[in-house]
Design an enzyme around this catalytic site. Sequence first.
Site, mmCIF file in Angstrom:
data_model
loop_
_atom_site.group_PDB
_atom_site.id
_atom_site.type_symbol
_atom_site.label_atom_id
_atom_site.label_comp_id
_atom_site.label_asym_id
_atom_site.label_seq_id
_atom_site.Cartn_x
_atom_site.Cartn_y
_atom_site.Cartn_z
ATOM 1 N N GLY A 97 82.321 -43.862 72.235
ATOM 2 C CA GLY A 97 83.128 -42.754 72.710
ATOM 3 C C GLY A 97 84.520 -43.195 73.093
ATOM 4 C CG MET B 142 86.833 -50.685 75.084
ATOM 5 S SD MET B 142 85.310 -51.050 76.003
ATOM 6 C CE MET B 142 85.822 -52.492 76.936
ATOM 7 C CD GLU C 16 82.346 -53.600 77.553
ATOM 8 O OE1 GLU C 16 82.122 -53.779 78.750
ATOM 9 O OE2 GLU C 16 82.644 -52.479 77.092
ATOM 10 C CG HIS D 270 83.357 -43.356 81.753
ATOM 11 N ND1 HIS D 270 82.076 -43.422 82.267
ATOM 12 C CD2 HIS D 270 83.555 -44.555 81.126
ATOM 13 C CE1 HIS D 270 81.544 -44.594 81.971
ATOM 14 N NE2 HIS D 270 82.419 -45.301 81.270
ATOM 15 C CD GLU D 271 86.201 -45.112 78.464
ATOM 16 O OE1 GLU D 271 86.333 -46.261 78.926
ATOM 17 O OE2 GLU D 271 85.174 -44.739 77.883
ATOM 18 C CG HIS E 40 85.847 -48.505 82.978
ATOM 19 N ND1 HIS E 40 84.873 -49.229 83.616
ATOM 20 C CD2 HIS E 40 85.199 -47.737 82.051
ATOM 21 C CE1 HIS E 40 83.688 -48.915 83.109
ATOM 22 N NE2 HIS E 40 83.863 -48.011 82.163
#
Length: 863
Positions: free
Chosen positions: A270, A272, A132, A304-305, A308
């Site tokens: 941190g 992905m 990314e 958080h990941e 996604h």
Amino acid sequence: MSLEGRATCRSNLTQDEAAARSAEICDVRYTVELDLTTGEREFATSTVIRFQARSGDANVFLDFAGKAESVECNGRELGPGAHDGTRVRLDVEPGENTVRVAGSGSYSRTGEGLHRFRDPLDGQVYVHTKFEPFAAHKVYACFDQPDLKATVELTVTAEDQWVVVANTEPGEEPAPAGDKRSTWRFRSTPPLPPYLVAFAAGPFRRLRSSHRGVPLALYARKSLLEDLTNDAPELFDVISRGLDFYSQLFDLPYPFTKYDHVFAPEYAFGGMEHPGCVTLNERFVFRHRVTEDQRRRRAELLLHEMAHMWFGDYVTMRWWDDLWLNESFATMMAVVAQPVVTRYGEGWTAFAHHNLPVARHADQLPTSHAIRVETADTDAARTNFGPIVYRRGAAVLHELAVRMGWDSFVSGVRTYLRTHAWGNASLDDFVAALRRVSDADVDRWVDEWLLRRGVNTVEVSRLPVGDWVVQLPDPEVRPRHLHLRVGAFDDCDAGLVLRQRAHVPLSPCSSEGELDAFGSRSPDLLVPNDDAVSHVKVRLDPRSRQTALRSLSALDDQRARAVVWGALWDDVLDARLPARSFASAALTHGVVESDVGVLEALLERAVQATRVYGDPSSTSRMLEALARRVRDHLAGAAQGSDRQVVLARTLVGVVQANDHGLLSEMVCGRSPWPGLAVDRDLRWRALLRLASTGFEIDGLLDIAMDADAGDSGRRHALMAQAARPTRAAKEQAWTRVFTDDYSLAERQAIMAGLRQPGQEELLTPYAKRYLRALESMAGAAEPEFVLAFARALYPRFTHVEQRVLADTENVLANKRLPGDVLRVLREERTELAMMQAARACDAAQRTRQAGSSVALAAERASG
């Protein structure tokens, strides 16, 4: 990295090119074969791309930044002219097309593309991908844009003892490939954009689990296995609970077939969100004593990941201007999930302490931008990854959810996910989903909060006729509709006692709201936005500021305290509050915060206020006073507590050179405080402080390295050596930054050590060299390194600050450097100017205090 004779071929894709390509082709399928056994610098890559072309007339190209040895399109060899170094031009036909590109790619040491790492402990090699926003084509030929999602059948040949982890499970057992090699063939992925295709390979160790039929696994290298095993129960618990939470919240089961996490060495970020193969920085395998807040932050990263998997992976933005649809959502959802999934309770107060000040500060810089920003190309996309999209975006989404009502917001999110399953979406699609479930004025919210830059400032104005809350005019930021909750507190013997709260609407047409609900007697402390729901900058009125500095720890409301602490820190950065006043407040009120994460953040800011934003002539004396206060609190801390750990870390970072005995003992692993074990982390903190204050560290460096002999210890050693206040050490560090012997992670450690506040005499000669180096690196070094160098070594601590500002302005004016580097320079120039103003503010306070002391002494003498 030797600069001479070396050039980089930097690829870029414009939004217009991407739109034209996605209008012409569809139904893309990749078959990718990689051989990782061909050498230490390069790997073999071969890709077959099948797709449908609508007309066959458009100019269609593949992205590929490797060496193309052969290009075949629909059975015809195109020849060497088809590949220009970054693009493969194709002759396509209407309907089905088949293209094969074979060649080689180069391993990276910057964390982008296919990164290669050798473990210094055992010599084993590990590789991992990070694509990314625009690096998949460094590994395989592809249409490298988010709205051309495709299935991928991946085959990887690697050494026999290696494990290969990818987005999907292998379809069969690894097959022998001769010469101690094995070939791994993975099942086809669901439709993915190229940047989410991922794999990692090496002699990884694996820990397995499962949850509701979903296979789970954790991967790390052998030297981290013991620590990973210790952490595994907690990690699997958060992952399992998180999958349940999101599946229920979105009314959609986890959409992929497995859920692995790979702790990758020298990972540049941190984490992905690769579906089925999340990559994480190894620092989240805890190798030393950590606090509950550090565990909370790790859980926040995992959540958080995980968010996604639905936002970004299952439904993907169409182009990079809607990056916020990925990152703002994931950041907010991780906070929302925290009280349900973890033991850490509600998350928004911690977010207000740790994240919102960073977001507000980003909006003070000249590079401030809207949350959703027009993104002309992939170079511009790289600059969108930052606090505004992640943290401010999360804040305004959270406020939207509060104003709409949580149930309506979630209903809209579910509609959005169902409507665009496995596809791409944009802002308009998200707004359409919200409109279907709510009558809220979503269009106004989009216009004011997503499409405009800047943060509005609110302040209480105390007038003879009463108190008012005001949205202050700002020529750079247009006024918005605000819905503020204002808290009124009285300073009583029992503490700062809540008198009342009032809800006050403000608008572009009505920027003032009367606080008549509080009565005729003005409260001691008035806190606009005391629930931290509205994303605004709070400026305390003078009376409230003085009350806070005097009595903040007497305020029971944790959320209101977070808002007040944030306002005080903003005032330091705005040169409205002397740095010494903030440091004093932190050492008086911050040290009694019950949340150890808040305690640590406030102490870190107190140290930063003293070393960076305080009057340099007072720094040594202020640090001595700070160390004395922290030492007193440390003496009373419970043995073995998180509080003891945090206070010890703070003390180690501020003790002066005459306290080298304490630091030397800690480097040797001997603890001065009962109940506190000196681990790797405290050893290195002590050694860095010894080095930066001029103590001879050579013998101690060997001791620290013996206790931490791996790559982490190597990076800490490089940092400590660079921090020494000698000309020879600085020159050695400067030279090391430009050699090929070090990875980007190692060079970043060197640069962090090289630039130390308080070493202005030594750093001044590097001011000119910095700008010359930047100009010489344009087009001759990896972009990731150039950006890291531009930020880490900007000459902020010198004796020639005005010259630095002027020279920076000249470089900005001539525009010879890449746009992303110029962006860093604009930000760093502003940071330097802000530091100057804050130091002047602190110096003025010192002068006032000195004058008051003289006047008081004279008065006493005359009496």
